[in-house]
Motif scaffolding. Sequence first.
Motif, PDB file in Angstrom:
ATOM      1  N   GLY A  22       0.808  -1.206   0.000  1.00  0.00           N
ATOM      2  CA  GLY A  22       0.000   0.000   0.000  1.00  0.00           C
ATOM      3  C   GLY A  22       0.843   1.258   0.000  1.00  0.00           C
ATOM      4  N   ILE A  23       1.958   1.204   0.706  1.00  0.00           N
ATOM      5  CA  ILE A  23       2.856   2.358   0.756  1.00  0.00           C
ATOM      6  C   ILE A  23       3.588   2.530  -0.582  1.00  0.00           C
ATOM      7  CG2 ILE A  23       4.846   3.374   1.938  1.00  0.00           C
ATOM      8  CD1 ILE A  23       3.986   1.715   4.423  1.00  0.00           C
ATOM      9  N   LEU A  24       3.958   1.429  -1.205  1.00  0.00           N
ATOM     10  CA  LEU A  24       4.696   1.492  -2.470  1.00  0.00           C
ATOM     11  C   LEU A  24       3.889   2.111  -3.607  1.00  0.00           C
ATOM     12  CD1 LEU A  24       6.492  -1.984  -2.435  1.00  0.00           C
ATOM     13  CD2 LEU A  24       7.525   0.257  -2.001  1.00  0.00           C
ATOM     14  N   ASP A  90       0.021  -3.554  10.640  1.00  0.00           N
ATOM     15  CA  ASP A  90      -1.286  -4.073  10.240  1.00  0.00           C
ATOM     16  C   ASP A  90      -2.181  -2.987   9.634  1.00  0.00           C
ATOM     17  OD1 ASP A  90      -1.634  -2.747  12.639  1.00  0.00           O
ATOM     18  OD2 ASP A  90      -2.186  -4.532  13.779  1.00  0.00           O
ATOM     19  N   ASP A  91      -1.591  -1.833   9.327  1.00  0.00           N
ATOM     20  CA  ASP A  91      -2.304  -0.745   8.653  1.00  0.00           C
ATOM     21  C   ASP A  91      -1.586  -0.421   7.342  1.00  0.00           C
ATOM     22  OD1 ASP A  91      -3.937  -0.558  10.949  1.00  0.00           O
ATOM     23  OD2 ASP A  91      -2.568   0.884  11.878  1.00  0.00           O
ATOM     24  N   THR A  92      -1.936   0.691   6.712  1.00  0.00           N
ATOM     25  CA  THR A  92      -1.190   1.170   5.556  1.00  0.00           C
ATOM     26  C   THR A  92      -1.541   2.634   5.314  1.00  0.00           C
ATOM     27  OG1 THR A  92      -0.508   0.630   3.286  1.00  0.00           O
ATOM     28  CG2 THR A  92      -2.875   0.541   3.764  1.00  0.00           C
ATOM     29  N   LEU A  93      -1.010   3.212   4.242  1.00  0.00           N
ATOM     30  CA  LEU A  93      -1.297   4.604   3.898  1.00  0.00           C
ATOM     31  C   LEU A  93      -2.373   4.685   2.827  1.00  0.00           C
ATOM     32  CD1 LEU A  93       2.305   6.131   3.725  1.00  0.00           C
ATOM     33  CD2 LEU A  93       0.633   6.395   5.573  1.00  0.00           C
ATOM     34  N   MET A  94      -3.138   5.768   2.881  1.00  0.00           N
ATOM     35  CA  MET A  94      -4.118   6.035   1.842  1.00  0.00           C
ATOM     36  C   MET A  94      -3.400   6.570   0.598  1.00  0.00           C
ATOM     37  SD  MET A  94      -7.088   5.213   3.028  1.00  0.00           S
ATOM     38  CE  MET A  94      -8.271   6.086   1.984  1.00  0.00           C
ATOM     39  N   SER A 186       5.757  18.503  24.257  1.00  0.00           N
ATOM     40  CA  SER A 186       6.319  19.259  25.385  1.00  0.00           C
ATOM     41  C   SER A 186       7.422  20.211  24.925  1.00  0.00           C
ATOM     42  CB  SER A 186       6.867  18.308  26.452  1.00  0.00           C
ATOM     43  OG  SER A 186       8.008  17.608  25.981  1.00  0.00           O
ATOM     44  N   ARG A 187       7.930  20.008  23.709  1.00  0.00           N
ATOM     45  CA  ARG A 187       8.925  20.924  23.135  1.00  0.00           C
ATOM     46  C   ARG A 187       8.261  22.103  22.418  1.00  0.00           C
ATOM     47  NH1 ARG A 187      13.311  16.560  20.619  1.00  0.00           N
ATOM     48  NH2 ARG A 187      13.996  15.779  22.664  1.00  0.00           N
ATOM     49  N   GLN A 188       6.924  22.100  22.428  1.00  0.00           N
ATOM     50  CA  GLN A 188       6.123  23.152  21.820  1.00  0.00           C
ATOM     51  C   GLN A 188       6.505  23.382  20.346  1.00  0.00           C
ATOM     52  OE1 GLN A 188       5.112  26.502  24.378  1.00  0.00           O
ATOM     53  NE2 GLN A 188       6.290  25.561  26.048  1.00  0.00           N
ATOM     54  N   PRO A 189       6.415  22.298  19.546  1.00  0.00           N
ATOM     55  CA  PRO A 189       6.720  22.417  18.113  1.00  0.00           C
ATOM     56  C   PRO A 189       5.607  23.145  17.374  1.00  0.00           C
ATOM     57  CG  PRO A 189       5.821  20.266  18.570  1.00  0.00           C
ATOM     58  CD  PRO A 189       5.953  20.950  19.906  1.00  0.00           C
ATOM     59  N   LYS A 190       5.860  23.418  16.116  1.00  0.00           N
ATOM     60  CA  LYS A 190       4.847  24.007  15.237  1.00  0.00           C
ATOM     61  C   LYS A 190       4.044  22.852  14.638  1.00  0.00           C
ATOM     62  CE  LYS A 190       4.374  27.265  11.367  1.00  0.00           C
ATOM     63  NZ  LYS A 190       5.121  28.084  10.355  1.00  0.00           N
ATOM     64  N   VAL A 191       2.764  22.741  15.053  1.00  0.00           N
ATOM     65  CA  VAL A 191       1.911  21.624  14.642  1.00  0.00           C
ATOM     66  C   VAL A 191       0.809  22.149  13.728  1.00  0.00           C
ATOM     67  CG1 VAL A 191       0.426  19.746  15.420  1.00  0.00           C
ATOM     68  CG2 VAL A 191       2.374  20.470  16.834  1.00  0.00           C
ATOM     69  N   PHE A 192       0.651  21.497  12.589  1.00  0.00           N
ATOM     70  CA  PHE A 192      -0.361  21.915  11.610  1.00  0.00           C
ATOM     71  C   PHE A 192      -1.286  20.733  11.325  1.00  0.00           C
ATOM     72  CE2 PHE A 192      -2.234  22.926   7.532  1.00  0.00           C
ATOM     73  CZ  PHE A 192      -2.395  24.315   7.566  1.00  0.00           C
ATOM     74  N   PHE A 193      -2.602  20.979  11.392  1.00  0.00           N
ATOM     75  CA  PHE A 193      -3.600  19.943  11.112  1.00  0.00           C
ATOM     76  C   PHE A 193      -4.191  20.144   9.722  1.00  0.00           C
ATOM     77  CE2 PHE A 193      -3.271  19.273  15.574  1.00  0.00           C
ATOM     78  CZ  PHE A 193      -3.802  18.021  15.845  1.00  0.00           C
ATOM     79  N   THR A 194      -4.308  19.040   8.993  1.00  0.00           N
ATOM     80  CA  THR A 194      -4.961  19.041   7.690  1.00  0.00           C
ATOM     81  C   THR A 194      -6.095  18.032   7.716  1.00  0.00           C
ATOM     82  OG1 THR A 194      -4.688  18.546   5.337  1.00  0.00           O
ATOM     83  CG2 THR A 194      -3.251  17.382   6.852  1.00  0.00           C
ATOM     84  N   ASP A 195      -7.167  18.285   6.956  1.00  0.00           N
ATOM     85  CA  ASP A 195      -8.285  17.339   6.952  1.00  0.00           C
ATOM     86  C   ASP A 195      -8.141  16.263   5.883  1.00  0.00           C
ATOM     87  OD1 ASP A 195      -8.761  18.881   4.740  1.00  0.00           O
ATOM     88  OD2 ASP A 195     -10.694  19.665   5.407  1.00  0.00           O
ATOM     89  N   HIS A 196      -6.988  16.184   5.224  1.00  0.00           N
ATOM     90  CA  HIS A 196      -6.749  15.102   4.261  1.00  0.00           C
ATOM     91  C   HIS A 196      -6.732  13.759   4.988  1.00  0.00           C
ATOM     92  CE1 HIS A 196      -6.089  17.607   0.836  1.00  0.00           C
ATOM     93  NE2 HIS A 196      -5.024  18.191   1.334  1.00  0.00           N
ATOM     94  N   CYS A 197      -7.445  12.771   4.436  1.00  0.00           N
ATOM     95  CA  CYS A 197      -7.417  11.417   4.990  1.00  0.00           C
ATOM     96  C   CYS A 197      -6.181  10.703   4.446  1.00  0.00           C
ATOM     97  CB  CYS A 197      -8.687  10.659   4.605  1.00  0.00           C
ATOM     98  SG  CYS A 197      -8.785   9.031   5.378  1.00  0.00           S
ATOM     99  N   VAL A 198      -5.228  10.398   5.329  1.00  0.00           N
ATOM    100  CA  VAL A 198      -3.932   9.881   4.884  1.00  0.00           C
ATOM    101  C   VAL A 198      -3.612   8.479   5.392  1.00  0.00           C
ATOM    102  CG1 VAL A 198      -2.991  12.217   4.697  1.00  0.00           C
ATOM    103  CG2 VAL A 198      -2.704  10.952   6.840  1.00  0.00           C
ATOM    104  N   TYR A 199      -4.416   7.954   6.312  1.00  0.00           N
ATOM    105  CA  TYR A 199      -4.028   6.703   6.970  1.00  0.00           C
ATOM    106  C   TYR A 199      -5.189   5.720   6.980  1.00  0.00           C
ATOM    107  CZ  TYR A 199      -1.401   3.796  10.295  1.00  0.00           C
ATOM    108  OH  TYR A 199      -0.694   2.780  10.896  1.00  0.00           O
ATOM    109  N   TYR A 200      -4.872   4.456   6.677  1.00  0.00           N
ATOM    110  CA  TYR A 200      -5.863   3.373   6.680  1.00  0.00           C
ATOM    111  C   TYR A 200      -5.637   2.528   7.935  1.00  0.00           C
ATOM    112  CZ  TYR A 200      -8.649  -0.584   4.998  1.00  0.00           C
ATOM    113  OH  TYR A 200      -9.582  -1.577   4.857  1.00  0.00           O
ATOM    114  N   TYR A 201      -6.585   2.603   8.850  1.00  0.00           N
ATOM    115  CA  TYR A 201      -6.449   2.010  10.178  1.00  0.00           C
ATOM    116  C   TYR A 201      -7.346   0.789  10.302  1.00  0.00           C
ATOM    117  CZ  TYR A 201      -6.991   1.765  15.318  1.00  0.00           C
ATOM    118  OH  TYR A 201      -7.054   1.357  16.621  1.00  0.00           O
ATOM    119  N   ASN A 202      -6.751  -0.369  10.522  1.00  0.00           N
ATOM    120  CA  ASN A 202      -7.509  -1.594  10.784  1.00  0.00           C
ATOM    121  C   ASN A 202      -7.905  -1.615  12.258  1.00  0.00           C
ATOM    122  OD1 ASN A 202      -7.839  -3.305   8.419  1.00  0.00           O
ATOM    123  ND2 ASN A 202      -5.603  -3.349   8.346  1.00  0.00           N
TER     124      ASN A 202
END
Length: 309
Positions: A22-24, A90-94, A186-202
């Motif tokens: 799936g990743i390939l 046991d998962d993969t990427l979308m 805890s290092r207070q990084p720069k975190v950005f959220f996107t609504d793209h579905c990227v992960y296939y979770y079993n």
Amino acid sequence: MEISVIIPVYNKAEYIADCIRGILTQDFQSFEIVAVDDGSTDNSGAICDQLAASDHRIRVIHTANGGVTDARRKGVEAALGKYIAFVDADDTLMPHALKRLYDTIEREQADEVVGTFCTQHGTHSPVVYRGLTPTEPLMRAIMTNKNRFCVLWGILFRKEILEGCLDTPRLIIEGEDKMMQMKVLSRQPKVFFTDHCVYYYNIGLPNNRRQTLERVRLYDEILAQLIGQWSDEQRGRLREAFSLHQVKEYESFLYAGNADAAKEYRKTLNISSARLPLYERTVYTLPPTLAGWLVKLMKNVILKLYQRL
């Protein structure tokens, strides 16, 4: 090399080929897969080797069993990529996942980009946050099990931000992914959220992990150390979340029928002044026998409601 995808593998022969294939299929060009065979006793390692022999983008590391955090750390240490993504065996990427995450992290110059996930049943995770998001509320959500967003997988990390965050003791085998993310936050990084579905979770695959009093106390000790790094005002809010986390751990012991561990754990709690929700306050206040009855009743009601959805 732009992205290294790290896969910790332990006895996942039934799933690992589909995970890697799936990743390939990603439409992003500059990436590698680092599969870390963590001392598997089935033929997981051999499957990884066979796939690596036919595709130069795959590298396999064979190591003695050290646990999932150790496997991830070894994968990161061997990684050639500027960015890191974690995928469970046991998962993969979308489709398009790496390209979408990469384009976003480059555009926003973030330390991590968090996507959404879907399950094998076709359900999608909710979009809770969008854009740049402060880290302290994320830590509070994770501590209190209110995170409805990806915690470790479904995320692209800048490799440098992970340094020193993959040292969770092996004894902790439940919530180790949350612990790693909280160390990053805890290092207070720069975190950005996107609504793209990227992960296939079993979702719902069986596991035999069971919490013990020793593990929970060690987990609490590490959390307390992380909380201590914040400012006074932030520390106060995080301690409120920590108190709720402890009551939820107490509930877990009660629900599992581990009355001795529940009683011993409760003795160490000092949360009488914490502002807890009514249900958690009631569970904490009641004698353990009555609290256990209430917890099991509520869990069963919630489970039945979920099954009807």
